[in-house]
Design a protein around this motif. Structure first.
Motif, PDB file in Angstrom:
ATOM      1  N   LYS A   1      -2.367  35.358  61.549  1.00 48.09           N
ATOM      2  CA  LYS A   1      -3.707  35.848  60.925  1.00 48.09           C
ATOM      3  C   LYS A   1      -3.953  35.408  59.398  1.00 48.09           C
ATOM      4  CE  LYS A   1      -4.541  39.846  63.812  1.00 48.09           C
ATOM      5  NZ  LYS A   1      -4.429  41.359  64.021  1.00 48.09           N
ATOM      6  N   VAL A   2      -2.762  35.568  58.858  1.00 44.37           N
ATOM      7  CA  VAL A   2      -2.865  35.142  57.407  1.00 44.37           C
ATOM      8  C   VAL A   2      -3.004  33.795  57.116  1.00 44.37           C
ATOM      9  CG1 VAL A   2      -1.549  35.192  55.288  1.00 44.37           C
ATOM     10  CG2 VAL A   2      -1.488  37.323  56.566  1.00 44.37           C
ATOM     11  N   LEU A   3      -2.296  32.891  57.929  1.00 46.62           N
ATOM     12  CA  LEU A   3      -2.371  31.485  57.767  1.00 46.62           C
ATOM     13  C   LEU A   3      -3.623  31.086  58.376  1.00 46.62           C
ATOM     14  CD1 LEU A   3       1.231  30.262  59.098  1.00 46.62           C
ATOM     15  CD2 LEU A   3       0.406  30.622  56.881  1.00 46.62           C
ATOM     16  N   GLN A   4      -4.156  31.342  59.270  1.00 46.07           N
ATOM     17  CA  GLN A   4      -5.535  30.869  59.699  1.00 46.07           C
ATOM     18  C   GLN A   4      -6.730  31.046  58.753  1.00 46.07           C
ATOM     19  OE1 GLN A   4      -5.985  32.375  63.602  1.00 46.07           O
ATOM     20  NE2 GLN A   4      -7.506  34.377  62.824  1.00 46.07           N
ATOM     21  N   VAL A   5      -6.466  31.701  57.870  1.00 46.38           N
ATOM     22  CA  VAL A   5      -7.738  31.791  56.908  1.00 46.38           C
ATOM     23  C   VAL A   5      -8.261  30.519  56.310  1.00 46.38           C
ATOM     24  CG1 VAL A   5      -8.398  33.401  54.826  1.00 46.38           C
ATOM     25  CG2 VAL A   5      -7.229  34.509  56.583  1.00 46.38           C
ATOM     26  N   THR A   6      -7.007  29.930  55.786  1.00 47.00           N
ATOM     27  CA  THR A   6      -7.179  28.636  55.099  1.00 47.00           C
ATOM     28  C   THR A   6      -7.909  27.709  55.977  1.00 47.00           C
ATOM     29  OG1 THR A   6      -4.973  29.072  54.153  1.00 47.00           O
ATOM     30  CG2 THR A   6      -6.012  26.796  53.880  1.00 47.00           C
TER      31      THR A   6
ATOM     32  N   HIS B   1      -6.366  30.520  47.919  1.00 51.84           N
ATOM     33  CA  HIS B   1      -7.814  30.787  47.566  1.00 51.84           C
ATOM     34  C   HIS B   1      -8.184  30.951  46.374  1.00 51.84           C
ATOM     35  CE1 HIS B   1      -6.650  31.999  51.781  1.00 51.84           C
ATOM     36  NE2 HIS B   1      -7.595  31.024  52.065  1.00 51.84           N
ATOM     37  N   GLY B   2      -7.215  31.017  45.460  1.00 48.98           N
ATOM     38  CA  GLY B   2      -7.436  31.554  44.145  1.00 48.98           C
ATOM     39  C   GLY B   2      -6.427  32.437  43.454  1.00 48.98           C
ATOM     40  N   SER B   3      -6.339  32.913  42.355  1.00 47.25           N
ATOM     41  CA  SER B   3      -5.375  33.256  41.357  1.00 47.25           C
ATOM     42  C   SER B   3      -5.352  34.595  41.992  1.00 47.25           C
ATOM     43  CB  SER B   3      -5.476  33.183  40.088  1.00 47.25           C
ATOM     44  OG  SER B   3      -5.659  32.108  39.578  1.00 47.25           O
ATOM     45  N   LYS B   4      -4.038  35.367  41.935  1.00 48.28           N
ATOM     46  CA  LYS B   4      -3.875  36.831  42.182  1.00 48.28           C
ATOM     47  C   LYS B   4      -2.511  37.349  41.393  1.00 48.28           C
ATOM     48  CE  LYS B   4      -5.753  37.034  46.894  1.00 48.28           C
ATOM     49  NZ  LYS B   4      -6.084  35.579  46.811  1.00 48.28           N
ATOM     50  N   HIS B   5      -2.783  38.528  41.210  1.00 49.17           N
ATOM     51  CA  HIS B   5      -1.673  39.276  40.650  1.00 49.17           C
ATOM     52  C   HIS B   5      -0.800  39.887  41.933  1.00 49.17           C
ATOM     53  CE1 HIS B   5      -3.869  43.077  41.410  1.00 49.17           C
ATOM     54  NE2 HIS B   5      -4.959  42.511  40.677  1.00 49.17           N
TER      55      HIS B   5
ATOM     56  N   ARG C   1      -6.767  46.829  34.074  1.00 48.32           N
ATOM     57  CA  ARG C   1      -5.379  47.092  33.688  1.00 48.32           C
ATOM     58  C   ARG C   1      -4.615  45.620  33.667  1.00 48.32           C
ATOM     59  NH1 ARG C   1      -6.069  50.780  37.515  1.00 48.32           N
ATOM     60  NH2 ARG C   1      -5.493  52.944  36.703  1.00 48.32           N
ATOM     61  N   ARG C   2      -3.524  45.904  32.791  1.00 45.42           N
ATOM     62  CA  ARG C   2      -2.802  44.865  32.343  1.00 45.42           C
ATOM     63  C   ARG C   2      -1.952  43.997  33.691  1.00 45.42           C
ATOM     64  NH1 ARG C   2       2.265  45.461  31.584  1.00 45.42           N
ATOM     65  NH2 ARG C   2       3.594  43.908  30.417  1.00 45.42           N
ATOM     66  N   ALA C   3      -2.539  42.885  34.063  1.00 50.02           N
ATOM     67  CA  ALA C   3      -1.938  42.188  35.110  1.00 50.02           C
ATOM     68  C   ALA C   3      -1.627  40.855  35.041  1.00 50.02           C
ATOM     69  CB  ALA C   3      -3.030  42.388  36.332  1.00 50.02           C
ATOM     70  N   ARG C   4      -0.597  40.421  35.972  1.00 44.02           N
ATOM     71  CA  ARG C   4      -0.227  38.925  35.685  1.00 44.02           C
ATOM     72  C   ARG C   4      -0.540  38.093  36.957  1.00 44.02           C
ATOM     73  NH1 ARG C   4       6.208  37.075  35.187  1.00 44.02           N
ATOM     74  NH2 ARG C   4       5.663  35.391  33.806  1.00 44.02           N
ATOM     75  N   TYR C   5      -1.335  37.189  36.491  1.00 41.55           N
ATOM     76  CA  TYR C   5      -2.163  36.357  37.502  1.00 41.55           C
ATOM     77  C   TYR C   5      -1.214  35.203  38.044  1.00 41.55           C
ATOM     78  CZ  TYR C   5      -6.195  39.255  37.920  1.00 41.55           C
ATOM     79  OH  TYR C   5      -6.983  40.191  38.035  1.00 41.55           O
ATOM     80  N   TYR C   6      -1.130  35.164  38.935  1.00 44.22           N
ATOM     81  CA  TYR C   6      -0.136  33.892  39.657  1.00 44.22           C
ATOM     82  C   TYR C   6      -1.230  32.799  40.066  1.00 44.22           C
ATOM     83  CZ  TYR C   6       3.606  36.846  39.059  1.00 44.22           C
ATOM     84  OH  TYR C   6       4.698  37.699  38.389  1.00 44.22           O
ATOM     85  N   THR C   7      -0.994  31.577  39.965  1.00 44.35           N
ATOM     86  CA  THR C   7      -1.949  30.278  40.256  1.00 44.35           C
ATOM     87  C   THR C   7      -0.959  29.433  40.871  1.00 44.35           C
ATOM     88  OG1 THR C   7      -3.263  30.956  38.644  1.00 44.35           O
ATOM     89  CG2 THR C   7      -3.901  28.763  39.695  1.00 44.35           C
ATOM     90  N   LEU C   8      -1.521  28.998  42.089  1.00 49.43           N
ATOM     91  CA  LEU C   8      -0.893  27.464  42.540  1.00 49.43           C
ATOM     92  C   LEU C   8      -0.702  26.253  41.812  1.00 49.43           C
ATOM     93  CD1 LEU C   8       0.323  28.273  45.458  1.00 49.43           C
ATOM     94  CD2 LEU C   8      -1.533  26.942  46.525  1.00 49.43           C
ATOM     95  N   THR C   9       0.050  25.627  41.596  1.00 50.41           N
ATOM     96  CA  THR C   9       0.079  24.272  41.218  1.00 50.41           C
ATOM     97  C   THR C   9      -0.127  23.249  41.895  1.00 50.41           C
ATOM     98  OG1 THR C   9       2.580  24.050  41.395  1.00 50.41           O
ATOM     99  CG2 THR C   9       1.806  25.096  39.366  1.00 50.41           C
ATOM    100  N   PRO C  10      -0.372  22.101  41.565  1.00 51.08           N
ATOM    101  CA  PRO C  10      -0.370  20.894  42.593  1.00 51.08           C
ATOM    102  C   PRO C  10       0.977  20.791  43.462  1.00 51.08           C
ATOM    103  CG  PRO C  10      -1.210  20.308  40.582  1.00 51.08           C
ATOM    104  CD  PRO C  10      -0.713  21.624  40.222  1.00 51.08           C
ATOM    105  N   ALA C  11       2.037  21.093  42.731  1.00 51.29           N
ATOM    106  CA  ALA C  11       3.342  20.897  43.531  1.00 51.29           C
ATOM    107  C   ALA C  11       3.296  22.176  44.313  1.00 51.29           C
ATOM    108  CB  ALA C  11       4.601  21.055  42.476  1.00 51.29           C
ATOM    109  N   GLY C  12       2.713  23.124  44.215  1.00 53.73           N
ATOM    110  CA  GLY C  12       2.668  24.276  45.124  1.00 53.73           C
ATOM    111  C   GLY C  12       1.893  24.100  46.074  1.00 53.73           C
TER     112      GLY C  12
END
Lengths: 112, 112
Positions: free
Chosen positions: A107-112, B25-29, B76-87
Motif C-alpha cells: 500500500k505504501v509502495l504503490q502510491v508512487t 513525494h516531498g520533504s517530511k519531518h 512547531r520546530r521540526a526537522r525536514y528530511y528531503t531525498l537527494t538524487p542518490a537517495g
DNA sequence: GTCTCTCCCATCGTTTATCGACTGGTAATA
DNA sequence: TATTACCAGTCGATAAACGATGGGAGAGAC
C-alpha cells in the motif's frame, strides 16, 4: 560508509516461516531445506548454514519441529526435521502475519 | 521460551525503503513520516521513534537524504528530511531488491 | 590407496536493526 | 494551570543473519 551494499540472501524475519513452509510437505534434513528453498526460489533465496542451523535450534526449542537422526538418500548421516502440530499452527500464524505486512508495505509502495 | 510472540511493528530490513518512499513525494519531518506510513498502511505499519530516528541517521550518513530545520504546519520546530538524487537511486535499487525477495518468497509459499 | 568432491552437521563471534523506556521541549486548548 | 498533541532524539537490551571455521563420511577418479 556502507556506500556499496551487498544484496541480502533473504529478507530478515522470514527465515522461520520459510523453513516451516519447506517442512510442510514432509520431513527434510537441514541441507535439504536449504536446497529446497534455493531451487523453489530460482536461486534467489540462499540460506547459509550459519543462518539455517541456529534457526532450526530456535524452532526445536519452541516445539515447532522435532528432529531425528537417519540416513539420507545419498546414504549419509542426516538429521531429519519434522513439523509438529504446534508447528503447523505456527506456520499458519506466521503466514498470516507476513501477508498482513506485505499488503501494508505494498500500500505504501504503490502510491508512487 | 518465547511461546507467545508479539506481532512485529514492521518487517525488519524494510524500514529504510519505507522512509525513502515516504519522502519520494516531498520533504517530511520525522513525525510526519511515521504518520504517513501509519495512515497509508491502515495502521499496520507502526514505526516507533526509537526505530525511526536511528534509521534517519543511517540515511543521512549514507547521503540518501538531507535535513534542515524549519517550522511545521502546526507552528512547531521540526526537522525536514528531503531525498537527494542518490537517495532516489537508492530507492529504486531497494525497491527492486525488495520485489525480487517477495517474488522469491511467494514462490516458496504458494507451493502449499 | 589416496585425492577430491559433494553431502551433511554445527558453532563462534561480529555486525546490524528493531524496540521499550526514557528525556526534553513547545504550541494550543480546556 | 494543566493537559494533550506535536516533535526531537538517546540508551541499552535483544535477537537475527552471516562470514569464517571446523569437523566427518560416502563416492568416484586416478
Amino acid at each position: 560508509m556502507n556506500v556499496s551494499r551487498e544484496a541480502p540472501d533473504l529478507l530478515p524475519g522470514t527465515l522461520d516461516l520459510l523453513i516451516l513452509v519447506a517442512l510442510a510437505h514432509g520431513s527434510k534434513h537441514g541441507y535439504g531445506i536449504a536446497e529446497h528453498l534455493k531451487s523453489m526460489s530460482a536461486d534467489v533465496l540462499q540460506v547459509g548454514e550459519s543462518s539455517l542451523y541456529p534457526a532450526l535450534q530456535r524452532l526445536l526449542l519452541n516445539g515447532w519441529v522435532k528432529a531425528e537422526w537417519g540416513a539420507s538418500e545419498n546414504n549419509r548421516r542426516a538429521r531429519y526435521y519434522t513439523l509438529t502440530p504446534a508447528g503447523r499452527k505456527q506456520l499458519r500464524a506466521e503466514r498470516e502475519e507476513f501477508d498482513r505486512m506485505i499488503i501494508a508495505i505494498q500500500k505504501v509502495l504503490q502510491v508512487t
